[in-house]
Design a protein around this motif. Structure first.
Motif, PDB file in Angstrom:
ATOM      1  N   ASP A 140      13.446 -14.726  19.551  1.00  0.00           N
ATOM      2  CA  ASP A 140      12.554 -15.157  18.466  1.00  0.00           C
ATOM      3  C   ASP A 140      12.901 -16.593  18.065  1.00  0.00           C
ATOM      4  O   ASP A 140      14.078 -16.967  18.013  1.00  0.00           O
ATOM      5  CB  ASP A 140      12.718 -14.218  17.266  1.00  0.00           C
ATOM      6  CG  ASP A 140      11.584 -14.354  16.253  1.00  0.00           C
ATOM      7  OD1 ASP A 140      11.361 -15.475  15.763  1.00  0.00           O
ATOM      8  OD2 ASP A 140      10.944 -13.337  15.960  1.00  0.00           O
ATOM      9  N   GLY A 141      11.900 -17.387  17.780  1.00  0.00           N
ATOM     10  CA  GLY A 141      12.139 -18.770  17.350  1.00  0.00           C
ATOM     11  C   GLY A 141      12.670 -18.899  15.940  1.00  0.00           C
ATOM     12  O   GLY A 141      13.084 -19.989  15.525  1.00  0.00           O
ATOM     13  N   ASN A 142      12.680 -17.793  15.201  1.00  0.00           N
ATOM     14  CA  ASN A 142      13.136 -17.794  13.814  1.00  0.00           C
ATOM     15  C   ASN A 142      14.640 -17.526  13.770  1.00  0.00           C
ATOM     16  O   ASN A 142      15.102 -16.457  14.192  1.00  0.00           O
ATOM     17  CB  ASN A 142      12.376 -16.718  13.035  1.00  0.00           C
ATOM     18  CG  ASN A 142      12.678 -16.729  11.552  1.00  0.00           C
ATOM     19  OD1 ASN A 142      13.689 -17.272  11.116  1.00  0.00           O
ATOM     20  ND2 ASN A 142      11.803 -16.118  10.766  1.00  0.00           N
ATOM     21  N   PRO A 143      15.449 -18.465  13.242  1.00  0.00           N
ATOM     22  CA  PRO A 143      16.900 -18.247  13.200  1.00  0.00           C
ATOM     23  C   PRO A 143      17.324 -17.058  12.360  1.00  0.00           C
ATOM     24  O   PRO A 143      18.456 -16.583  12.485  1.00  0.00           O
ATOM     25  CB  PRO A 143      17.446 -19.559  12.626  1.00  0.00           C
ATOM     26  CG  PRO A 143      16.295 -20.216  11.952  1.00  0.00           C
ATOM     27  CD  PRO A 143      15.085 -19.793  12.716  1.00  0.00           C
ATOM     28  N   GLN A 144      16.435 -16.557  11.487  1.00  0.00           N
ATOM     29  CA  GLN A 144      16.763 -15.372  10.705  1.00  0.00           C
ATOM     30  C   GLN A 144      16.717 -14.088  11.534  1.00  0.00           C
ATOM     31  O   GLN A 144      16.977 -13.009  10.998  1.00  0.00           O
ATOM     32  CB  GLN A 144      15.818 -15.251   9.510  1.00  0.00           C
ATOM     33  CG  GLN A 144      16.054 -16.265   8.412  1.00  0.00           C
ATOM     34  CD  GLN A 144      17.427 -16.118   7.793  1.00  0.00           C
ATOM     35  OE1 GLN A 144      18.290 -16.979   7.936  1.00  0.00           O
ATOM     36  NE2 GLN A 144      17.647 -15.023   7.079  1.00  0.00           N
ATOM     37  N   MET A 145      16.428 -14.223  12.820  1.00  0.00           N
ATOM     38  CA  MET A 145      16.420 -13.060  13.702  1.00  0.00           C
ATOM     39  C   MET A 145      17.513 -13.146  14.771  1.00  0.00           C
ATOM     40  O   MET A 145      17.503 -12.390  15.737  1.00  0.00           O
ATOM     41  CB  MET A 145      15.042 -12.920  14.365  1.00  0.00           C
ATOM     42  CG  MET A 145      13.942 -12.495  13.426  1.00  0.00           C
ATOM     43  SD  MET A 145      14.204 -10.837  12.755  1.00  0.00           S
ATOM     44  CE  MET A 145      13.912  -9.826  14.212  1.00  0.00           C
ATOM     45  N   TRP A 146      18.455 -14.047  14.590  1.00  0.00           N
ATOM     46  CA  TRP A 146      19.503 -14.255  15.601  1.00  0.00           C
ATOM     47  C   TRP A 146      20.773 -13.479  15.249  1.00  0.00           C
ATOM     48  O   TRP A 146      21.834 -14.034  15.026  1.00  0.00           O
ATOM     49  CB  TRP A 146      19.799 -15.739  15.760  1.00  0.00           C
ATOM     50  CG  TRP A 146      18.626 -16.543  16.246  1.00  0.00           C
ATOM     51  CD1 TRP A 146      17.456 -16.061  16.767  1.00  0.00           C
ATOM     52  CD2 TRP A 146      18.496 -17.965  16.219  1.00  0.00           C
ATOM     53  NE1 TRP A 146      16.598 -17.091  17.075  1.00  0.00           N
ATOM     54  CE2 TRP A 146      17.210 -18.276  16.760  1.00  0.00           C
ATOM     55  CE3 TRP A 146      19.321 -19.010  15.807  1.00  0.00           C
ATOM     56  CZ2 TRP A 146      16.754 -19.588  16.887  1.00  0.00           C
ATOM     57  CZ3 TRP A 146      18.865 -20.312  15.931  1.00  0.00           C
ATOM     58  CH2 TRP A 146      17.595 -20.597  16.478  1.00  0.00           C
ATOM     59  N   ASP A 147      20.658 -12.172  15.167  1.00  0.00           N
ATOM     60  CA  ASP A 147      21.791 -11.271  14.947  1.00  0.00           C
ATOM     61  C   ASP A 147      22.619 -11.671  13.719  1.00  0.00           C
ATOM     62  O   ASP A 147      23.809 -12.001  13.805  1.00  0.00           O
ATOM     63  CB  ASP A 147      22.691 -11.226  16.193  1.00  0.00           C
ATOM     64  CG  ASP A 147      22.032 -10.473  17.347  1.00  0.00           C
ATOM     65  OD1 ASP A 147      20.824 -10.183  17.260  1.00  0.00           O
ATOM     66  OD2 ASP A 147      22.731 -10.179  18.337  1.00  0.00           O
ATOM     67  N   LEU A 148      21.980 -11.611  12.569  1.00  0.00           N
ATOM     68  CA  LEU A 148      22.655 -11.979  11.323  1.00  0.00           C
ATOM     69  C   LEU A 148      23.792 -11.017  11.000  1.00  0.00           C
ATOM     70  O   LEU A 148      23.776  -9.848  11.395  1.00  0.00           O
ATOM     71  CB  LEU A 148      21.644 -11.956  10.167  1.00  0.00           C
ATOM     72  CG  LEU A 148      20.453 -12.909  10.267  1.00  0.00           C
ATOM     73  CD1 LEU A 148      19.534 -12.708   9.067  1.00  0.00           C
ATOM     74  CD2 LEU A 148      20.904 -14.351  10.358  1.00  0.00           C
ATOM     75  N   ALA A 149      24.764 -11.508  10.258  1.00  0.00           N
ATOM     76  CA  ALA A 149      25.876 -10.658   9.812  1.00  0.00           C
ATOM     77  C   ALA A 149      25.370  -9.690   8.743  1.00  0.00           C
ATOM     78  O   ALA A 149      24.587 -10.051   7.866  1.00  0.00           O
ATOM     79  CB  ALA A 149      27.004 -11.515   9.253  1.00  0.00           C
ATOM     80  N   ALA A 150      25.830  -8.462   8.828  1.00  0.00           N
ATOM     81  CA  ALA A 150      25.484  -7.430   7.842  1.00  0.00           C
ATOM     82  C   ALA A 150      26.666  -7.099   6.932  1.00  0.00           C
ATOM     83  O   ALA A 150      26.490  -6.834   5.743  1.00  0.00           O
ATOM     84  CB  ALA A 150      25.004  -6.169   8.550  1.00  0.00           C
ATOM     85  N   TYR A 151      27.882  -7.116   7.479  1.00  0.00           N
ATOM     86  CA  TYR A 151      29.100  -6.841   6.706  1.00  0.00           C
ATOM     87  C   TYR A 151      30.209  -7.785   7.141  1.00  0.00           C
ATOM     88  O   TYR A 151      30.315  -8.142   8.324  1.00  0.00           O
ATOM     89  CB  TYR A 151      29.570  -5.396   6.924  1.00  0.00           C
ATOM     90  CG  TYR A 151      29.008  -4.409   5.925  1.00  0.00           C
ATOM     91  CD1 TYR A 151      29.738  -4.011   4.805  1.00  0.00           C
ATOM     92  CD2 TYR A 151      27.744  -3.860   6.108  1.00  0.00           C
ATOM     93  CE1 TYR A 151      29.221  -3.099   3.894  1.00  0.00           C
ATOM     94  CE2 TYR A 151      27.222  -2.941   5.209  1.00  0.00           C
ATOM     95  CZ  TYR A 151      27.969  -2.570   4.099  1.00  0.00           C
ATOM     96  OH  TYR A 151      27.453  -1.671   3.192  1.00  0.00           O
ATOM     97  N   ARG A 152      31.068  -8.152   6.169  1.00  0.00           N
ATOM     98  CA  ARG A 152      32.251  -8.950   6.466  1.00  0.00           C
ATOM     99  C   ARG A 152      33.419  -8.431   5.625  1.00  0.00           C
ATOM    100  O   ARG A 152      33.212  -7.693   4.658  1.00  0.00           O
ATOM    101  CB  ARG A 152      32.015 -10.444   6.240  1.00  0.00           C
ATOM    102  CG  ARG A 152      31.996 -10.916   4.788  1.00  0.00           C
ATOM    103  CD  ARG A 152      30.721 -10.610   4.111  1.00  0.00           C
ATOM    104  NE  ARG A 152      30.471 -11.516   2.972  1.00  0.00           N
ATOM    105  CZ  ARG A 152      29.760 -11.178   1.914  1.00  0.00           C
ATOM    106  NH1 ARG A 152      29.243  -9.970   1.805  1.00  0.00           N
ATOM    107  NH2 ARG A 152      29.535 -12.050   0.950  1.00  0.00           N
ATOM    108  N   ILE A 153      34.621  -8.838   6.002  1.00  0.00           N
ATOM    109  CA  ILE A 153      35.840  -8.386   5.331  1.00  0.00           C
ATOM    110  C   ILE A 153      36.225  -9.406   4.259  1.00  0.00           C
ATOM    111  O   ILE A 153      36.308 -10.606   4.532  1.00  0.00           O
ATOM    112  CB  ILE A 153      36.998  -8.226   6.336  1.00  0.00           C
ATOM    113  CG1 ILE A 153      36.631  -7.212   7.414  1.00  0.00           C
ATOM    114  CG2 ILE A 153      38.281  -7.811   5.627  1.00  0.00           C
ATOM    115  CD1 ILE A 153      37.580  -7.217   8.613  1.00  0.00           C
ATOM    116  N   LEU A 154      36.448  -8.918   3.033  1.00  0.00           N
ATOM    117  CA  LEU A 154      36.924  -9.760   1.930  1.00  0.00           C
ATOM    118  C   LEU A 154      38.060  -9.021   1.234  1.00  0.00           C
ATOM    119  O   LEU A 154      37.859  -7.909   0.732  1.00  0.00           O
ATOM    120  CB  LEU A 154      35.794 -10.051   0.928  1.00  0.00           C
ATOM    121  CG  LEU A 154      34.561 -10.807   1.454  1.00  0.00           C
ATOM    122  CD1 LEU A 154      33.481 -10.866   0.387  1.00  0.00           C
ATOM    123  CD2 LEU A 154      34.937 -12.207   1.903  1.00  0.00           C
TER     124      LEU A 154
END
Length: 322
Positions: free
Chosen positions: A246-260
């Protein structure tokens, strides 16, 4: 005095050398220099021509300004078309700020649109704090945001928190993994940028993360290991398996969870992993039955991922418009 012959001789006094020259003229007269002739006076400058003064405009009579209709923005134009597109029987909107700073002038637009749209259509508007980053949030920001909303003349129907839904969000993350819609990634920030084409796409074509095709069971095990403390911050992420073509960068496997590794102001030490905005926003909209998710234009590209995630986890999908 008497001479040798007995006659009297008279001696004349000497003339002063300082007063006369050899011809008997006064020295001062001889040394006098002729005076310079005086210059003629300069002619006076001609007076500057006076520029004609512009005619003074007559003041308009004091006429009372036409009354401003505060609801005109909802009666016509874009916001009218949004309502016509989905004329819900009950309008429910939300204002979802991140409590990591004080509001600025741009937020006043979002406040006025979301609260005003709901009020105009006899609906309700939530104030939802998107409190998913304990490293940046402080109590003073929660307080200041509520005060600004009241000062602008609005009262939330209810104050909610994204953290109210942490358990439900985690369940949907596992559901997405089991559907092969998410995977645990161990790439560095630099590697992830290169996978997306680098800065401004100058590093070459996009390519998939090497962990993208790991079995769902393996990603689920790794996700639970993230939660249980096996990994340090930035050593593992849960990423959504979207569409790299997809040409939309919002569809390039975005992060859903991270460690904090910081306690949360409401949930304490219960969680070591926290959902991102891109994972949380649309799902919390769905949980609260938002009818119209009204955003500023900076979120226009996010609409695609917003709708993709709601469909992927099979829940109600609100209508986002910018």
């Amino acid at each position: 005095m008497e001479g040798n012959n007995g006659t009297e001789t008279r001696v004349l006094p000497e003339r002063s050398k300082s007063n006369d020259n050899a011809v008997g003229e006064p020295v001062a007269a001889q040394k006098a220099k002729p005076t310079k002739s005086s210059k003629p006076p300069k002619a006076p400058k001609a007076p500057k021509e006076q520029k004609p003064q512009p005619a003074k405009k007559e003041k308009a009579p004091n006429v009372p300004a036409a009354p401003v209709d505060p609801n005109s923005m909802f009666k016509e134009g874009f916001l009218k078309s949004v309502f016509n597109e989905k004329s819900s029987e009950k309008v429910i909107t939300r204002f979802p700020p991140e409590p990591n700073g004080f509001l600025h002038i741009g937020h006043s637009k979002a406040i006025a649109i979301n609260f005003g749209f709901a009020r105009f259509h006899d609906g309700i508007c939530y104030l939802r704090f998107d409190d998913t980053n304990p490293e940046a949030e402080e109590e003073k920001y929660f307080t200041a945001i509520e005060e600004i909303i009241q000062w602008l003349g609005f009262t939330p129907y209810k104050v909610t928190y994204s953290s109210d839904s942490f358990d439900k969000l985690y369940e949907l993350a596992e559901f997405l993994i089991n559907k092969d819609g998410a995977y645990v990634c161990h790439c560095s920030d630099t590697e992830i940028k290169l996978q997306k084409g680098g800065e401004k796409g100058t590093a070459g074509p996009r390519y998939a993360c090497p962990h993208r095709d790991r079995p769902p069971e393996e990603s689920l095990s790794e996700f639970r290991a993230m939660k249980d403390g096996k990994y340090k911050p930035r050593e593992a992420f849960l990423r959504m398996k979207q569409d790299l073509t997809d040409g939309n960068p919002q569809m390039w496997d975005l992060a859903a969870y991270r460690i904090l590794e910081k306690p949360h102001h409401r949930t304490g030490d219960k969680w070591r992993i926290y959902p991102t905005y891109d994972f949380t926003h649309c799902l919390c909209d769905s949980f609260e039955n938002i009818s119209h998710s009204l955003c500023t234009t900076e979120f226009q590209l996010s609409r695609v991922s917003y709708e993709w995630l709601c469909d992927a986890v099979e829940i109600y999908k609100p209508m986002q418009r910018e």
